[in-house]
Design an enzyme around this catalytic site. Sequence first.
Site: not given
Ligand SMILES: [Zn+2]
Length: 356
Positions: A22, A24, A208, A211
């Site tokens: 990522h 950021d 995503h 997770e």
């Molecule tokens: Zn991620």
Amino acid sequence: MSSTRIDAETLRRLPKAVLHDHLDGGLRPATVVELAEAVGHTLPTTDPDELAAWYVEAANSGDLVRYIATFEHTLAVMQTREGLLRTAEEYVLDLAADGVVYGEVRYAPELNTRGGLTMREVVETVQEGLAAGMAKAAAAGTPVRVGTLLCGMRMFDRVREAADLAVAFRDAGVVGFDIAGAEDGFPPADHLDAFARLRRESVPFTIHAGEAHGLPSIHQAVQVCGAQRIGHGVRITEDIVEGKLGRLAGWVRDRRIALEMCPTSNLQTGAATSIAEHPITALKDLGFRVTLNTDNRLVSGTTMTREMSLLVEQAGWTAEDLRTVTVNAVKSAFLPFDERNALIQDVVLPGYASVL
Ligand SMILES: [Zn+2]
């Protein structure tokens, strides 16, 4: 040559490919300090070393509020043209210094609009910064190619808008799409219209999944939304009993759907308990298309070199294993087939020849 004897400098120079990182979450601490001062944002500390330690400590705390607060301090300095140009350029240079030859950077442009930039202007500016970084890296003799994945935040209402931008910028450096943010309670199928648009336009995407939430999330991402890769996917192990694959795990392995695995990040969020026991090793051994990634380099205090060295030291990985996940990542990159082949044959395999 045994990989356990690979020294740190050799490891750093090995060609790497990262698919899940990522923008950021990967700023330089000193840059956060300088940019924060310029925009009048107050940080927990203005000492770069202390700030780096603060990030890792907050991410390790197991406290979600503290974890999310870490991104507030990076996003605060990414709301202006200057902030975005600098962080994007440095992003590329830091990958090059880590031995990365191909990277895909992801971010959600909707999070960079607080200073008045439109989402489109954010994307244009980040691409400008990435291009400057790639030119500098090439000039320094460490060429790295970086493609962009635009993200929509799954808990907000601008996912379709971000997907439309991915389509608009597909010939200007954006190679794919993702949804990020809180997985639990915000299933991928909430955004079917965005994924349908991407499929109609033949823009690849990852999601995503697996997770914070388990198999239903992976199932939706792959079978309902049509994701070509899975971000994390660690909980696919719930569909594997004593080495025997269930239908979903079998589909993921057999269709060669890449798992973008991020060991250190998973330890911080509780998705895995140790590097030695991280599912990445078992899934690799079962023949899944496993890839190794950093997720958030600043927040996790990591690099690709560090992730590789952890697996070598704590999970018994060999140089061959490192080459395998690197080739896997390039195979699953959102690049044309001939370009992936060229990267593997001309860059990755020769780079590993000295340690294999
Ligand atoms: Zn991620």
